[in-house]
Design a protein around this motif. Structure first.
Motif, short mmCIF file in Angstrom:
data_model
loop_
_atom_site.label_atom_id
_atom_site.label_comp_id
_atom_site.label_asym_id
_atom_site.label_seq_id
_atom_site.Cartn_x
_atom_site.Cartn_y
_atom_site.Cartn_z
N ASN A 1 0.78 -1.75 0.22
CA ASN A 1 0.31 -0.38 -0.33
C ASN A 1 1.15 1.53 -0.11
OD1 ASN A 1 -2.20 -1.70 -0.09
ND2 ASN A 1 -2.39 -1.30 2.23
N VAL B 1 -4.67 1.57 6.20
CA VAL B 1 -3.98 1.30 5.18
C VAL B 1 -2.32 0.88 5.87
CG1 VAL B 1 -1.95 2.70 3.48
CG2 VAL B 1 -4.57 2.92 3.84
N HIS C 1 -2.16 -0.77 9.08
CA HIS C 1 -2.21 -1.36 9.86
C HIS C 1 -2.40 -3.04 8.92
CE1 HIS C 1 -1.76 -0.74 13.78
NE2 HIS C 1 -2.05 0.80 13.52
N VAL D 1 -4.94 -2.95 -0.39
CA VAL D 1 -5.67 -2.80 -0.57
C VAL D 1 -5.92 -1.73 -2.16
CG1 VAL D 1 -7.12 -2.43 1.43
CG2 VAL D 1 -4.78 -0.76 0.83
N GLU D 2 -6.32 -1.35 -3.19
CA GLU D 2 -6.16 -0.65 -4.17
C GLU D 2 -6.73 0.75 -4.24
OE1 GLU D 2 -7.57 -2.70 -7.49
OE2 GLU D 2 -7.19 -4.55 -6.79
N HIS D 3 -7.83 0.51 -3.65
CA HIS D 3 -8.46 1.58 -3.80
C HIS D 3 -9.35 2.68 -2.53
CE1 HIS D 3 -10.49 5.32 -5.40
NE2 HIS D 3 -11.28 5.17 -5.35
N VAL D 4 -9.22 3.72 -2.13
CA VAL D 4 -9.85 3.32 -0.44
C VAL D 4 -10.73 5.27 -0.70
CG1 VAL D 4 -10.09 4.01 2.00
CG2 VAL D 4 -8.43 2.80 1.33
N ARG E 1 -15.55 2.82 0.82
CA ARG E 1 -15.92 2.30 0.06
C ARG E 1 -14.01 1.90 0.12
NH1 ARG E 1 -17.75 3.99 -5.03
NH2 ARG E 1 -18.92 1.93 -5.18
N ILE E 2 -13.60 0.65 -0.72
CA ILE E 2 -12.69 -0.24 -0.44
C ILE E 2 -12.38 -1.25 -1.95
CG2 ILE E 2 -11.21 -1.48 0.30
CD1 ILE E 2 -12.66 -0.34 3.43
N LYS E 3 -11.75 -1.11 -2.94
CA LYS E 3 -11.72 -1.71 -3.54
C LYS E 3 -10.15 -3.10 -3.37
CE LYS E 3 -11.08 -2.00 -8.79
NZ LYS E 3 -11.70 -2.05 -9.92
N VAL F 1 -9.58 -8.70 -1.53
CA VAL F 1 -9.85 -9.52 0.42
C VAL F 1 -11.21 -10.16 -0.05
CG1 VAL F 1 -8.44 -7.73 1.24
CG2 VAL F 1 -11.18 -6.91 0.89
N THR F 2 -10.89 -11.17 1.07
CA THR F 2 -12.37 -11.68 1.66
C THR F 2 -13.35 -10.49 2.11
OG1 THR F 2 -11.16 -12.25 3.81
CG2 THR F 2 -10.93 -13.71 1.95
N ASP F 3 -14.60 -11.07 2.14
CA ASP F 3 -15.76 -10.38 3.58
C ASP F 3 -15.33 -10.40 4.63
OD1 ASP F 3 -16.72 -10.64 0.79
OD2 ASP F 3 -18.74 -12.42 1.47
N LEU G 1 -12.61 -7.43 4.96
CA LEU G 1 -13.18 -6.12 4.24
C LEU G 1 -13.28 -5.49 6.20
CD1 LEU G 1 -14.32 -4.01 2.46
CD2 LEU G 1 -16.06 -5.06 2.69
N SER H 1 -12.25 -2.69 7.55
CA SER H 1 -13.59 -1.49 7.73
C SER H 1 -12.69 -1.29 9.56
CB SER H 1 -14.83 -1.47 7.67
OG SER H 1 -15.06 -2.73 9.01
#
Lengths: 189, 189
Positions: B10, B103, B105, B113-116, B148-150, B153-155, B158, B162
């Motif tokens: 990241n 990001v 942690h 993560v790709e996008h936040v 909103r996160i891209k 990752v598994t649920d 995710l 969060s």
């Protein structure tokens, strides 16, 4: 030719301020405001917020222009130092709100101030953020705000002035007493 | 020719992050940071903060350049709208801190993560600031942060993501739980 009769104290139009007070007194729901921002992560410690619209007095508004706020972390905290960091922005939010609250309420009382400056600092222990010691809080342990005020005021008025910010400032109240914060997350497909 | 072996997730240099953790573990006093700003009132709702120096890890530092943050109020709140207002800056401080904390942690856990992005909003009742109703608080009544996160990752991840921001963010902790704030004022002769 247009003649304008303005009644400004500290740059604050006290006639309009009094009209606002009367309007909200008569119709309390006009006092309801909603402020908002949108933030986007760039990389590492850098992210940007866009400040664009807000609502209040039963209307939606757009700022004169969009304000883009850049946050980053300095090198020692692994960032590229492209902007002030979040906890520095927090101090700015506090300084600006306490100052403006004082200036507006002083204007309402007819107290003129000539110059206001302040120095703020806060203590943070990285053991909290890093999760190394559960007894150390993540947030600021203490914040100090030292104001310096110039104006033709008595010692009593100076004391009154210094209390106006802490008494009326929305950020001071939010930060001193805490705010319920609901965080949710959803996946971008 | 220079070869660099970096281990970034990241955008966060996880080798340096781990070194920081080890250093603060070995010598907890290195974790003590002090952040600071200086603010100057301009006129009406406008004021400016200078963000310049800070200290941590037993050293004093200066940012790569000074950051000047401009606060103002929009016309409906009697200002000239030359900058975001203090309560909008507060939302930016929160958004940026929760995002960066997540990001960093996530990087420490090896989660990419790709996008936040996030949308924040908060409710304020002007009856508080204006002092019209003592039962109405001056500060935010409630803040919502919708992330909103891209990422691949598994649920479960995710959900973990969060929670990282609210768990570790210094601004989230400060604002949710409150901070002792000492305000003093002196006269400029």
């Amino acid at each position: 030719m247009k003649l304008e009769l303005t009644t400004k104290t500290n740059g604050v139009d006290t006639t309009r301020l009094q009209e606002t007070v009367s309007a909200v007194k008569a119709k309390p729901e006009l006092g309801r405001f909603n402020f908002r921002i949108e933030n986007r992560w760039i990389e590492c410690g850098e992210n940007r917020s866009e400040v664009k619209s807000y609502s209040g007095c039963g209307q939606d508004f757009t700022h004169k222009r969009d304000f883009i706020l850049v946050a980053d972390e300095p090198d020692i905290l692994l960032g590229a130092d492209r902007g002030a960091n979040p906890v520095e922005y927090l101090l700015h939010a506090l300084a600006s709100c306490v100052t403006t609250s004082m200036v507006y309420h002083a204007a309402a009382r007819g107290i003129e101030v000539e110059h206001v400056e302040s120095a703020l600092d806060g203590d943070l222990d990285l053991q909290g953020f890093l999760g190394l010691d559960p007894t150390v809080r993540k947030g600021y342990q203490q914040i100090r705000m030292k104001m310096r005020i110039k104006g033709n005021v008595t010692d009593e008025q100076l004391k009154e002035l210094s209390n106006l910010g802490p008494t009326f400032s929305p950020v001071f109240d939010s930060l001193k007493n805490g705010v319920p914060i609901a965080v949710s997350a959803e996946r971008i497909p």
